[in-house]
Design a protein around this motif. Structure first.
Motif, PDB file in Angstrom:
ATOM      1  N   PHE A  92       0.819  -1.208   0.000  1.00 26.33           N
ATOM      2  CA  PHE A  92       0.000   0.000   0.000  1.00 26.33           C
ATOM      3  C   PHE A  92       0.858   1.267   0.000  1.00 26.33           C
ATOM      4  CE2 PHE A  92      -3.361  -2.914   1.347  1.00 26.33           C
ATOM      5  CZ  PHE A  92      -4.450  -2.418   0.646  1.00 26.33           C
ATOM      6  N   GLY A  93       1.912   1.264   0.794  1.00 26.32           N
ATOM      7  CA  GLY A  93       2.761   2.443   0.887  1.00 26.32           C
ATOM      8  C   GLY A  93       3.499   2.776  -0.389  1.00 26.32           C
ATOM      9  N   GLU A  94       3.606   1.809  -1.296  1.00 29.00           N
ATOM     10  CA  GLU A  94       4.253   2.046  -2.583  1.00 29.00           C
ATOM     11  C   GLU A  94       3.264   2.526  -3.646  1.00 29.00           C
ATOM     12  OE1 GLU A  94       7.650  -1.433  -2.095  1.00 29.00           O
ATOM     13  OE2 GLU A  94       5.652  -1.940  -2.880  1.00 29.00           O
ATOM     14  N   LEU A  95       2.007   2.550  -3.315  1.00 25.71           N
ATOM     15  CA  LEU A  95       0.937   2.901  -4.235  1.00 25.71           C
ATOM     16  C   LEU A  95       0.304   4.245  -3.918  1.00 25.71           C
ATOM     17  CD1 LEU A  95      -1.508   2.274  -6.209  1.00 25.71           C
ATOM     18  CD2 LEU A  95      -2.487   0.959  -4.303  1.00 25.71           C
ATOM     19  N   HIS A 107     -10.491   4.419  -0.353  1.00 24.33           N
ATOM     20  CA  HIS A 107     -11.480   4.831   0.641  1.00 24.33           C
ATOM     21  C   HIS A 107     -10.948   4.716   2.060  1.00 24.33           C
ATOM     22  CE1 HIS A 107     -12.079   0.477   1.042  1.00 24.33           C
ATOM     23  NE2 HIS A 107     -12.729   0.722   2.168  1.00 24.33           N
ATOM     24  N   ASN A 108      -9.965   3.821   2.264  1.00 27.84           N
ATOM     25  CA  ASN A 108      -9.441   3.624   3.611  1.00 27.84           C
ATOM     26  C   ASN A 108      -8.120   2.871   3.529  1.00 27.84           C
ATOM     27  OD1 ASN A 108      -9.406   3.902   6.362  1.00 27.84           O
ATOM     28  ND2 ASN A 108     -11.217   2.668   6.761  1.00 27.84           N
ATOM     29  N   LEU A 109      -7.412   2.832   4.639  1.00 28.73           N
ATOM     30  CA  LEU A 109      -6.155   2.099   4.748  1.00 28.73           C
ATOM     31  C   LEU A 109      -6.105   1.401   6.102  1.00 28.73           C
ATOM     32  CD1 LEU A 109      -3.685   4.771   3.321  1.00 28.73           C
ATOM     33  CD2 LEU A 109      -4.330   2.627   2.220  1.00 28.73           C
ATOM     34  N   GLY A 110      -5.295   0.348   6.184  1.00 33.38           N
ATOM     35  CA  GLY A 110      -5.080  -0.327   7.451  1.00 33.38           C
ATOM     36  C   GLY A 110      -4.079   0.423   8.312  1.00 33.38           C
ATOM     37  N   SER A 111      -3.762  -0.155   9.452  1.00 33.37           N
ATOM     38  CA  SER A 111      -2.827   0.479  10.383  1.00 33.37           C
ATOM     39  C   SER A 111      -1.426   0.595   9.801  1.00 33.37           C
ATOM     40  CB  SER A 111      -2.752  -0.317  11.690  1.00 33.37           C
ATOM     41  OG  SER A 111      -4.004  -0.370  12.318  1.00 33.37           O
ATOM     42  N   LEU A 112      -1.052  -0.376   8.960  1.00 34.33           N
ATOM     43  CA  LEU A 112       0.305  -0.444   8.420  1.00 34.33           C
ATOM     44  C   LEU A 112       0.283  -0.235   6.915  1.00 34.33           C
ATOM     45  CD1 LEU A 112       1.641  -3.680  10.197  1.00 34.33           C
ATOM     46  CD2 LEU A 112       1.894  -1.324  10.960  1.00 34.33           C
ATOM     47  N   PRO A 113       1.066   0.710   6.383  1.00 32.38           N
ATOM     48  CA  PRO A 113       1.208   0.825   4.935  1.00 32.38           C
ATOM     49  C   PRO A 113       2.197  -0.195   4.372  1.00 32.38           C
ATOM     50  CG  PRO A 113       2.502   2.522   6.000  1.00 32.38           C
ATOM     51  CD  PRO A 113       1.786   1.772   7.101  1.00 32.38           C
ATOM     52  N   GLY A 124      -9.119 -10.196   4.498  1.00 30.11           N
ATOM     53  CA  GLY A 124     -10.160  -9.356   5.080  1.00 30.11           C
ATOM     54  C   GLY A 124      -9.641  -8.254   5.975  1.00 30.11           C
ATOM     55  N   THR A 125      -8.429  -7.784   5.734  1.00 26.34           N
ATOM     56  CA  THR A 125      -7.829  -6.718   6.547  1.00 26.34           C
ATOM     57  C   THR A 125      -8.586  -5.404   6.321  1.00 26.34           C
ATOM     58  OG1 THR A 125      -5.693  -7.817   6.514  1.00 26.34           O
ATOM     59  CG2 THR A 125      -5.672  -5.464   6.931  1.00 26.34           C
ATOM     60  N   HIS A 126      -8.559  -4.508   7.315  1.00 33.00           N
ATOM     61  CA  HIS A 126      -9.427  -3.324   7.298  1.00 33.00           C
ATOM     62  C   HIS A 126      -8.778  -2.160   8.013  1.00 33.00           C
ATOM     63  CE1 HIS A 126     -10.394  -3.858  11.608  1.00 33.00           C
ATOM     64  NE2 HIS A 126     -10.123  -5.118  11.321  1.00 33.00           N
ATOM     65  N   GLY A 127      -9.406  -1.005   7.860  1.00 32.06           N
ATOM     66  CA  GLY A 127      -9.089   0.158   8.672  1.00 32.06           C
ATOM     67  C   GLY A 127     -10.215   0.380   9.665  1.00 32.06           C
ATOM     68  N   SER A 128     -10.704   1.626   9.771  1.00 29.44           N
ATOM     69  CA  SER A 128     -11.828   1.900  10.657  1.00 29.44           C
ATOM     70  C   SER A 128     -12.720   2.962  10.028  1.00 29.44           C
ATOM     71  CB  SER A 128     -11.348   2.362  12.033  1.00 29.44           C
ATOM     72  OG  SER A 128     -12.427   2.398  12.959  1.00 29.44           O
ATOM     73  N   LEU A 135     -10.642  -3.281   3.292  1.00 32.95           N
ATOM     74  CA  LEU A 135      -9.844  -2.943   2.120  1.00 32.95           C
ATOM     75  C   LEU A 135     -10.291  -3.745   0.911  1.00 32.95           C
ATOM     76  CD1 LEU A 135      -6.332  -2.743   3.829  1.00 32.95           C
ATOM     77  CD2 LEU A 135      -8.096  -0.973   3.621  1.00 32.95           C
ATOM     78  N   ALA A 136     -10.733  -4.976   1.135  1.00 29.16           N
ATOM     79  CA  ALA A 136     -11.216  -5.822   0.044  1.00 29.16           C
ATOM     80  C   ALA A 136     -12.478  -5.267  -0.589  1.00 29.16           C
ATOM     81  CB  ALA A 136     -11.461  -7.240   0.555  1.00 29.16           C
ATOM     82  N   GLY A 137     -13.208  -4.415   0.127  1.00 29.08           N
ATOM     83  CA  GLY A 137     -14.423  -3.839  -0.407  1.00 29.08           C
ATOM     84  C   GLY A 137     -14.190  -2.949  -1.611  1.00 29.08           C
TER      85      GLY A 137
END
Length: 433
Positions: A92-95, A107-113, A124-128, A135-137
């Protein structure tokens, strides 16, 4: 033919946390999709490896562990469709910087880029955020190499798509993903300390809806919530000044790390507004968020059960709090992806970052799962849990459908490992793990 210089003998290879030693005979790093297709077609036991941030054996195999890090690192933005297509090995951090410079955002990111896009979506990893799905959504289409070496593409709306996004690597090796984009935006992040229990439980929905993304951090040792991280979207009126008190909590006097005693320099900037990709994660890409000396678990319940689930955990906190580095509570909007922990229901996720002691942590997982059982708690697929396969089958409407999908996509069991064989025993196919 495959360039076998990309084949590395096994040795002692672990996941990021170091709690899993992979049993793979070889680590392969194909440099092209063509090379990957030939490797998979010739293999009998293959598993894809992203950035290794899972805490269980979901990525393990006794055959070939295939790193997708060497695949072409494409970032193809379709301005008209508001999508981006990325290579399977991209983090994610490279994108995100490229997207922002082009006027777009996820639309969102997880805790770690630091985590890979494909790996995060597959588990099924997510943010809040009460309106933010996992993220898969955002996945609109995907391309994967199946067991016979074929290159298969699936798009949203097609019959198998909803089962193929959160797929645990069971259907093939994902080579490309197309993600929905939104216009770029700025975020202002504030941290409040000492949210009273009465305010949290009496106004739970209000608390979790206070900002675009809200995270509660608690040690579960005392009644007040240790920290509340509010990530607000900046509007046309511009950045705001944070009030010194909010619902009885105090604005932090300086930068904070969620884990007590850890340096806040590792965290994304607090107070000053900045681009979405530099505020939505908790941690900065340029820093290792920790030494990996931890275990993690997470359980999803329906949002309307959040307060009752919180109180159930409170009743047994004396059992698990001594093993906890920190707990986090986040919201995830519902989706319709078959194995998504938020499938069919707006959810609240209770996350636990444990000390790195598997023998001590495992028994308390059972107690947590028992406490949360009345609320249909679904564990995060990439973290440690002890929920029985029969119970998981009851928690997912499409569990049997996914087993059928596994049987059709991988009839010989090329991608099947011990983890999948235990959780999906009816999928058919040989056990290649």
């Amino acid at each position: 033919m495959i360039d076998h210089s990309g084949s590395v003998p096994s040795g002692r290879r672990t996941n990021w946390a170091g709690n899993i030693v992979f049993g793979a005979q070889r680590l392969r790093t194909p440099a092209s999709v063509a090379e990957l297709r030939e490797l998979v077609a010739a293999g009998t036991a293959v598993r894809a490896l992203g950035t290794g941030h899972s805490f269980n054996t979901v990525a393990d195999t006794h055959g070939d562990l295939v790193s997708v890090a060497g695949l072409p690192r494409c970032v193809e933005i379709d301005h008209e469709a508001s999508t981006v297509t990325v290579g399977g090995g991209l983090r994610f951090g490279e994108l995100t910087g490229t997207l922002h410079r082009s006027g777009f955002a996820l639309h969102n990111l997880g805790s770690l880029p630091h985590i890979s896009v494909a790996g995060a979506c597959a588990t099924g990893t997510h943010g809040s955020g009460v309106s933010n799905p996992s993220l898969a959504g955002a996945v609109r289409a995907l391309e994967l190499v199946t067991a016979d070496g074929a290159l298969v593409s699936l798009e949203r709306g097609e019959d198998d798509f909803a089962g193929a996004v959160v797929s645990l690597g069971a259907l093939g090796v994902v080579t490309r993903l197309t993600l929905d984009l939104v216009p770029a935006f700025d975020v202002q992040q504030w941290v409040y300390e000492g949210l009273p229990r009465t305010e949290l439980l009496g106004r739970f929905d209000e608390v979790m809806s206070e900002a675009y993304s809200v995270s509660l951090f608690t040690s579960w040792r005392d009644d007040p919530v240790d920290q509340v991280w509010l990530k607000r979207r900046v509007t046309a009126e511009g950045p705001l000044t944070a009030p010194p008190r909010w619902l009885g909590a105090e604005l932090a006097e300086g930068p904070r790390h969620p884990v007590p005693g850890m340096p806040a320099v590792h965290c994304t900037q607090q107070g000053e507004a900045g681009p979405w990709h530099a505020r939505l994660p908790h941690f900065r890409l340029e820093f290792t968020p920790s030494n990996g000396e931890e275990l993690q678990s997470e359980y999803f319940v329906a949002r309307h059960d959040a307060v009752a689930a919180y109180e159930a955990l409170e009743r047994i906190r004396g059992r698990f709090a001594p093993l906890l580095q920190i707990g986090e509570i986040r919201t995830v909007a519902a989706d319709e992806l078959w194995l998504s922990p938020a499938q069919g229901r707006d959810s609240v996720a209770f996350h636990f970052t444990w000390v790195p002691d598997t023998a001590a942590v495992t028994p308390v997982l059972g107690e947590i799962e028992e406490a949360l059982a009345p609320f249909g708690a679904r564990p995060h697929w990439g973290k440690v849990f002890t929920t029985a396969p029969g119970r998981l089958r009851e928690l997912y409407d499409h569990y049997a459908d996914f087993e059928g999908l596994m049987g059709r996509f991988d009839p010989t069991g090329t991608f099947r490992n011990d983890f999948l064989a235990r959780l999906f025993p009816r999928a058919g196919g040989a056990h290649g793990g």
